[in-house]
Design a protein around this motif. Structure first.
Motif, PDB file in Angstrom:
ATOM      1  N   GLN A  90      36.205   7.850  40.027  1.00 55.59           N
ATOM      2  CA  GLN A  90      36.108   6.976  39.062  1.00 55.59           C
ATOM      3  C   GLN A  90      34.961   5.901  39.776  1.00 55.59           C
ATOM      4  OE1 GLN A  90      39.541   5.803  37.797  1.00 55.59           O
ATOM      5  NE2 GLN A  90      39.047   4.485  36.196  1.00 55.59           N
ATOM      6  N   LYS A  91      34.959   5.285  40.515  1.00 53.52           N
ATOM      7  CA  LYS A  91      34.407   4.316  41.116  1.00 53.52           C
ATOM      8  C   LYS A  91      32.623   4.370  40.580  1.00 53.52           C
ATOM      9  CE  LYS A  91      34.636   4.958  46.535  1.00 53.52           C
ATOM     10  NZ  LYS A  91      33.983   4.750  47.277  1.00 53.52           N
ATOM     11  N   ASP A  92      33.081   5.557  41.248  1.00 52.48           N
ATOM     12  CA  ASP A  92      30.982   5.930  41.249  1.00 52.48           C
ATOM     13  C   ASP A  92      30.567   6.047  40.162  1.00 52.48           C
ATOM     14  OD1 ASP A  92      30.937   5.645  44.194  1.00 52.48           O
ATOM     15  OD2 ASP A  92      31.348   8.041  44.195  1.00 52.48           O
ATOM     16  N   LEU A  93      31.447   6.782  38.985  1.00 49.65           N
ATOM     17  CA  LEU A  93      31.596   7.013  37.589  1.00 49.65           C
ATOM     18  C   LEU A  93      30.861   5.259  36.569  1.00 49.65           C
ATOM     19  CD1 LEU A  93      30.417   8.622  35.221  1.00 49.65           C
ATOM     20  CD2 LEU A  93      32.782   9.157  34.866  1.00 49.65           C
ATOM     21  N   GLU A  94      32.565   5.277  37.538  1.00 46.67           N
ATOM     22  CA  GLU A  94      32.212   3.569  37.161  1.00 46.67           C
ATOM     23  C   GLU A  94      30.572   2.679  37.084  1.00 46.67           C
ATOM     24  OE1 GLU A  94      35.298  -0.229  36.036  1.00 46.67           O
ATOM     25  OE2 GLU A  94      36.007   1.441  37.441  1.00 46.67           O
ATOM     26  N   LYS A  95      30.307   2.496  38.349  1.00 48.17           N
ATOM     27  CA  LYS A  95      29.082   2.267  39.372  1.00 48.17           C
ATOM     28  C   LYS A  95      27.664   2.333  37.422  1.00 48.17           C
ATOM     29  CE  LYS A  95      29.753   1.783  43.819  1.00 48.17           C
ATOM     30  NZ  LYS A  95      29.747   1.611  45.134  1.00 48.17           N
ATOM     31  N   LYS A  96      27.946   3.594  37.491  1.00 47.23           N
ATOM     32  CA  LYS A  96      27.336   4.733  36.706  1.00 47.23           C
ATOM     33  C   LYS A  96      26.935   4.349  35.253  1.00 47.23           C
ATOM     34  CE  LYS A  96      26.516   8.705  39.618  1.00 47.23           C
ATOM     35  NZ  LYS A  96      24.370   7.796  40.191  1.00 47.23           N
ATOM     36  N   GLN A 109      19.568   7.661  30.409  1.00 43.93           N
ATOM     37  CA  GLN A 109      19.584   6.956  32.182  1.00 43.93           C
ATOM     38  C   GLN A 109      20.039   8.510  32.754  1.00 43.93           C
ATOM     39  OE1 GLN A 109      17.883   4.030  32.191  1.00 43.93           O
ATOM     40  NE2 GLN A 109      17.783   4.591  30.159  1.00 43.93           N
ATOM     41  N   GLU A 110      20.841   9.142  32.729  1.00 47.72           N
ATOM     42  CA  GLU A 110      21.117   9.879  33.702  1.00 47.72           C
ATOM     43  C   GLU A 110      22.347  11.023  33.164  1.00 47.72           C
ATOM     44  OE1 GLU A 110      23.360   9.954  38.179  1.00 47.72           O
ATOM     45  OE2 GLU A 110      22.968   7.723  37.052  1.00 47.72           O
ATOM     46  N   ILE A 111      21.691  11.940  33.664  1.00 43.57           N
ATOM     47  CA  ILE A 111      22.750  13.198  33.759  1.00 43.57           C
ATOM     48  C   ILE A 111      23.991  13.506  34.752  1.00 43.57           C
ATOM     49  CG2 ILE A 111      22.845  15.942  33.258  1.00 43.57           C
ATOM     50  CD1 ILE A 111      20.044  15.137  31.838  1.00 43.57           C
ATOM     51  N   ASP A 160      24.626   0.640  18.325  1.00 42.29           N
ATOM     52  CA  ASP A 160      25.555  -0.760  19.519  1.00 42.29           C
ATOM     53  C   ASP A 160      26.158  -0.740  20.413  1.00 42.29           C
ATOM     54  OD1 ASP A 160      24.489  -1.816  17.408  1.00 42.29           O
ATOM     55  OD2 ASP A 160      26.432  -1.430  16.151  1.00 42.29           O
ATOM     56  N   LYS A 161      26.314   0.555  21.063  1.00 40.54           N
ATOM     57  CA  LYS A 161      26.769   0.413  22.280  1.00 40.54           C
ATOM     58  C   LYS A 161      26.379   2.058  22.979  1.00 40.54           C
ATOM     59  CE  LYS A 161      31.316  -0.207  20.774  1.00 40.54           C
ATOM     60  NZ  LYS A 161      32.597   0.092  20.398  1.00 40.54           N
ATOM     61  N   ALA A 162      25.827   1.782  23.896  1.00 38.65           N
ATOM     62  CA  ALA A 162      25.583   2.904  24.867  1.00 38.65           C
ATOM     63  C   ALA A 162      26.705   4.206  24.883  1.00 38.65           C
ATOM     64  CB  ALA A 162      25.536   2.407  26.037  1.00 38.65           C
ATOM     65  N   LYS A 176      28.489   1.047  34.506  1.00 40.71           N
ATOM     66  CA  LYS A 176      27.847  -0.790  34.662  1.00 40.71           C
ATOM     67  C   LYS A 176      26.332  -0.566  34.193  1.00 40.71           C
ATOM     68  CE  LYS A 176      31.609  -2.277  36.882  1.00 40.71           C
ATOM     69  NZ  LYS A 176      32.657  -3.188  38.362  1.00 40.71           N
ATOM     70  N   LYS A 177      25.912   0.452  35.294  1.00 42.75           N
ATOM     71  CA  LYS A 177      24.664  -0.161  35.474  1.00 42.75           C
ATOM     72  C   LYS A 177      23.375   0.498  33.295  1.00 42.75           C
ATOM     73  CE  LYS A 177      20.384   2.142  37.405  1.00 42.75           C
ATOM     74  NZ  LYS A 177      19.923   3.445  38.413  1.00 42.75           N
ATOM     75  N   LEU A 178      24.088   1.521  32.716  1.00 41.20           N
ATOM     76  CA  LEU A 178      23.801   1.961  31.745  1.00 41.20           C
ATOM     77  C   LEU A 178      23.782   0.476  30.613  1.00 41.20           C
ATOM     78  CD1 LEU A 178      23.324   4.611  29.750  1.00 41.20           C
ATOM     79  CD2 LEU A 178      25.761   4.521  29.873  1.00 41.20           C
ATOM     80  N   ILE A 179      25.484  -0.144  30.640  1.00 40.90           N
ATOM     81  CA  ILE A 179      25.625  -0.766  30.174  1.00 40.90           C
ATOM     82  C   ILE A 179      24.573  -2.134  30.102  1.00 40.90           C
ATOM     83  CG2 ILE A 179      27.246  -2.121  29.058  1.00 40.90           C
ATOM     84  CD1 ILE A 179      28.610  -0.833  30.761  1.00 40.90           C
ATOM     85  N   ASN A 180      23.719  -1.866  31.353  1.00 35.19           N
ATOM     86  CA  ASN A 180      23.115  -3.769  31.182  1.00 35.19           C
ATOM     87  C   ASN A 180      21.999  -2.798  31.375  1.00 35.19           C
ATOM     88  OD1 ASN A 180      25.937  -5.016  32.421  1.00 35.19           O
ATOM     89  ND2 ASN A 180      25.615  -4.553  33.864  1.00 35.19           N
ATOM     90  N   SER A 181      21.656  -1.556  30.982  1.00 33.57           N
ATOM     91  CA  SER A 181      20.555  -1.233  31.189  1.00 33.57           C
ATOM     92  C   SER A 181      19.291  -1.727  29.383  1.00 33.57           C
ATOM     93  CB  SER A 181      19.799   0.037  31.451  1.00 33.57           C
ATOM     94  OG  SER A 181      20.572   0.996  29.853  1.00 33.57           O
TER      95      SER A 181
END
Length: 184
Positions: free
Chosen positions: A171-177, A162-164, A69-71, A179-184
């Motif tokens: 934190q802002k860069d990890l959070e961008k990743k 999706q990424e390693i 149900d979740k990433a 967000k992209k993960l959740i929206n994939s």
């Protein structure tokens, strides 16, 4: 005449050695330069995440692999790792902020640590997400081919990596990743 025979035998031996070393998925692989040779580097983006089940500090069993149900953000760490200490508060914030769409799992690679030190780490940094023990480093070394602490593996709802991320990110860069993960 003998000299030519020796040269021919030498060439045949060298070709045999080359084929043997590159045989991997088949002898054809030695001649297919447009395709990269398979390596033992572990999971790759676009492939299914290796499945495993491990016991958490809370006594529950946690499972990674397959559709969910979740990433998942899978974090491999050790208590003595300075970057892991820096990252812990950031992972807590991300786990809280995205709790409805992201499961954050910590995996203490206990082969290189101790349960006691892992518990102290969790208490000191107030880790809010589930933490599992990888007692013999089977998950980290054998399944995920880990090489550095921390390692974050981002896995989508379908169970696909999706990424390693090796090491820490701001934190802002990890959070961008994330967000992209959740929206994939």
């Amino acid at each position: 005449m003998k000299r030519n025979l020796y040269i021919l035998l030498g060439v045949i031996v060298l070709i045999g050695i080359a084929l043997y070393q590159n045989a991997g998925p088949g002898i054809q692989a030695a001649f297919q330069h447009e395709k990269p040779m398979p390596t033992e580097t572990g999971p790759e983006a676009g492939l299914l995440a290796p499945a495993f089940t491990a016991q958490g500090l809370d006594g529950k069993e946690y499972h990674v692999g397959g559709t969910r149900d979740k990433a998942i953000l899978l974090n491999f760490w050790a208590s003595w790792c300075e970057p892991c200490k820096q990252e812990a508060p950031e992972l807590n914030a991300i786990a809280e902020k995205y709790k409805d769409s992201l499961a954050v799992y910590g995996v203490n690679v206990t082969k290189y640590d101790t349960k006691k030190n892992a518990q102290k780490f969790v208490d000191k940094y107030g880790v809010q997400f589930p933490v599992m023990f990888d007692l013999k480093a089977d998950i980290y070394e054998k399944q995920y081919k880990g090489v550095v602490f921390p390692t974050n593996v981002l896995i989508d709802k379908r169970g696909v990596v999706q990424e390693i991320v090796l090491g820490i990110l701001p934190q802002k860069d990890l959070e961008k990743k994330v967000k992209k993960l959740i929206n994939s």
